[in-house]
Design a protein around this motif. Sequence first.
Motif, short mmCIF file in Angstrom:
data_model
loop_
_atom_site.label_atom_id
_atom_site.label_comp_id
_atom_site.label_asym_id
_atom_site.label_seq_id
_atom_site.Cartn_x
_atom_site.Cartn_y
_atom_site.Cartn_z
N ASN A 110 0.84 -1.19 0.00
CA ASN A 110 0.00 0.00 0.00
C ASN A 110 0.88 1.25 0.00
O ASN A 110 1.44 1.62 1.02
CB ASN A 110 -0.89 -0.04 1.25
CG ASN A 110 -2.03 0.92 1.13
OD1 ASN A 110 -2.10 1.70 0.19
ND2 ASN A 110 -2.94 0.88 2.08
N PHE A 111 1.01 1.85 -1.17
CA PHE A 111 1.77 3.10 -1.26
C PHE A 111 0.78 4.25 -1.12
O PHE A 111 0.10 4.61 -2.08
CB PHE A 111 2.49 3.18 -2.61
CG PHE A 111 3.54 2.12 -2.79
CD1 PHE A 111 4.81 2.26 -2.26
CD2 PHE A 111 3.24 0.97 -3.52
CE1 PHE A 111 5.77 1.29 -2.45
CE2 PHE A 111 4.20 -0.01 -3.70
CZ PHE A 111 5.47 0.14 -3.17
N SER A 112 0.67 4.77 0.07
CA SER A 112 -0.48 5.64 0.37
C SER A 112 -0.31 7.10 -0.02
O SER A 112 -1.25 7.88 0.11
CB SER A 112 -0.81 5.55 1.85
OG SER A 112 0.23 6.14 2.58
N PHE A 113 0.87 7.48 -0.49
CA PHE A 113 1.09 8.90 -0.82
C PHE A 113 0.01 9.44 -1.76
O PHE A 113 -0.57 10.50 -1.53
CB PHE A 113 2.47 9.12 -1.43
CG PHE A 113 2.67 10.50 -1.98
CD1 PHE A 113 2.95 11.57 -1.12
CD2 PHE A 113 2.54 10.76 -3.34
CE1 PHE A 113 3.09 12.85 -1.62
CE2 PHE A 113 2.69 12.05 -3.84
CZ PHE A 113 2.96 13.10 -2.99
N ALA A 114 -0.27 8.69 -2.82
CA ALA A 114 -1.23 9.15 -3.83
C ALA A 114 -2.61 9.33 -3.21
O ALA A 114 -3.28 10.34 -3.42
CB ALA A 114 -1.30 8.16 -4.99
N LYS A 115 -3.02 8.32 -2.44
CA LYS A 115 -4.35 8.36 -1.81
C LYS A 115 -4.46 9.57 -0.88
O LYS A 115 -5.45 10.29 -0.90
CB LYS A 115 -4.58 7.06 -1.04
CG LYS A 115 -6.04 6.86 -0.65
CD LYS A 115 -6.25 5.49 -0.05
CE LYS A 115 -7.37 4.74 -0.78
NZ LYS A 115 -7.42 3.33 -0.39
N LYS A 116 -3.42 9.78 -0.08
CA LYS A 116 -3.42 10.91 0.86
C LYS A 116 -3.60 12.23 0.13
O LYS A 116 -4.24 13.16 0.63
CB LYS A 116 -2.12 10.94 1.66
CG LYS A 116 -2.11 9.98 2.84
CD LYS A 116 -0.80 10.14 3.63
CE LYS A 116 -0.58 8.96 4.56
NZ LYS A 116 0.85 8.71 4.80
N GLN A 117 -3.00 12.33 -1.05
CA GLN A 117 -3.07 13.57 -1.81
C GLN A 117 -4.27 13.60 -2.76
O GLN A 117 -4.48 14.59 -3.47
CB GLN A 117 -1.79 13.78 -2.63
CG GLN A 117 -0.52 13.82 -1.79
CD GLN A 117 -0.44 15.07 -0.91
OE1 GLN A 117 -1.10 16.07 -1.16
NE2 GLN A 117 0.38 15.01 0.13
N GLY A 118 -5.02 12.50 -2.79
CA GLY A 118 -6.16 12.43 -3.70
C GLY A 118 -5.77 12.33 -5.17
O GLY A 118 -6.43 12.88 -6.05
N LEU A 119 -4.66 11.62 -5.43
CA LEU A 119 -4.16 11.50 -6.80
C LEU A 119 -4.36 10.08 -7.33
O LEU A 119 -4.26 9.12 -6.58
CB LEU A 119 -2.66 11.84 -6.84
CG LEU A 119 -2.23 13.17 -6.22
CD1 LEU A 119 -0.70 13.25 -6.17
CD2 LEU A 119 -2.80 14.33 -7.02
N PRO A 120 -4.63 9.96 -8.64
CA PRO A 120 -4.73 8.62 -9.22
C PRO A 120 -3.40 7.90 -9.17
O PRO A 120 -2.34 8.51 -9.31
CB PRO A 120 -5.16 8.90 -10.67
CG PRO A 120 -4.83 10.31 -10.93
CD PRO A 120 -4.87 11.03 -9.62
N PHE A 121 -3.46 6.59 -8.97
CA PHE A 121 -2.25 5.79 -8.75
C PHE A 121 -2.25 4.55 -9.64
O PHE A 121 -3.27 3.90 -9.80
CB PHE A 121 -2.19 5.38 -7.28
CG PHE A 121 -1.04 4.48 -6.93
CD1 PHE A 121 0.24 5.00 -6.81
CD2 PHE A 121 -1.24 3.12 -6.72
CE1 PHE A 121 1.31 4.16 -6.49
CE2 PHE A 121 -0.17 2.29 -6.40
CZ PHE A 121 1.10 2.81 -6.29
N TYR A 122 -1.09 4.23 -10.22
CA TYR A 122 -0.99 3.09 -11.14
C TYR A 122 0.27 2.28 -10.87
O TYR A 122 1.34 2.84 -10.66
CB TYR A 122 -0.90 3.57 -12.59
CG TYR A 122 -1.99 4.51 -13.03
CD1 TYR A 122 -1.97 5.85 -12.67
CD2 TYR A 122 -3.04 4.06 -13.82
CE1 TYR A 122 -2.98 6.71 -13.08
CE2 TYR A 122 -4.05 4.91 -14.24
CZ TYR A 122 -4.01 6.25 -13.86
OH TYR A 122 -5.00 7.10 -14.27
N PHE A 123 0.13 0.95 -10.91
CA PHE A 123 1.30 0.07 -10.94
C PHE A 123 1.63 -0.19 -12.40
O PHE A 123 0.76 -0.62 -13.16
CB PHE A 123 0.99 -1.26 -10.25
CG PHE A 123 1.00 -1.20 -8.75
CD1 PHE A 123 2.19 -1.03 -8.07
CD2 PHE A 123 -0.18 -1.33 -8.03
CE1 PHE A 123 2.22 -0.98 -6.67
CE2 PHE A 123 -0.16 -1.29 -6.64
CZ PHE A 123 1.04 -1.12 -5.95
#
Length: 217
Positions: free
Chosen positions: A141-154
């Motif tokens: 769980n790389f939470s940086f994106a979620k915390k900032q409300g940004l879309p996240f992709y592997f």
Amino acid sequence: ATRISDLDLDKYDADEQVKIICLGDSAVGKSKLMERFLIDGYRPQQLSTYALTLYKYTTTINGQTVLVDFWDTAGQERFRSMHPSYYHKAHACIMVFDVQRKITYKNLPIWYKELREYRPEIPCLVVANKIDADMKVTQKNFSFAKKQGLPFYFVSAADGTNVVKVFKDAIQMALSYKRNSNDFMDEVMRELENFDLDSKESSDKDEETQEGKPDSA
Ligand SMILES: Nc1nc2c(ncn2[C@@H]2O[C@H](COP(=O)(O)OP(=O)(O)OP(=O)(O)O)[C@@H](O)[C@H]2O)c(=O)[nH]1
Ligand SMILES: [Mg+2]
């Protein structure tokens, strides 16, 4: 000569033109991701980007010709300050880290802070690259994106996983931003949110709290 004039015509007829920048530490794979998307190729050599590379890309969205300028620069610029012209008039940002090197994830807030100083509002996509090296990282769980409300992709520039998806979303978001609309951004956030729920076997622990346990899921 014919091809050049064709390109010029394309440019002339373009309904829209957007600029998309790429940020992240050196060697996270910014240039390889662009290569994968633009030429569907991947040469695994280790040449750091010198100064600036500009890639031109033309696509058609809903019957409209869209010209995209992808800007790629060397991540080691972090140690200086990135030149303001890099950010100037950018419509979207793809921010990359390397899942195999934790430091590149920890440096994301530094990149993000600088981005927001110049471009407070543009869509920013967070990309975890090199998942081909160890698929288990996608359980983290790389939470940086979620915390900032940004879309996240592997993603993986090496095998192509999710690369087209990221770039297409980035282009759409850049266009939405330019047209002063958050519609597409909202759509993508909803879609990724659902995706997240479907595939959620991962613990709620954040990567940052998993020091020394790189394989824990
Ligand atoms: N296994 C694996 N290696 C990758 C992937 N993407 C990039 N690499 C490798 O990582 C190294 C750096 O890739 P680049 O694209 O040059 O990195 P960069 O972010 O452009 O680096 P700078 O230009 O220095 O800022 C190269 O040796 C690539 O082969 C990937 O998806 N998987
Ligand atoms: Mg590069």
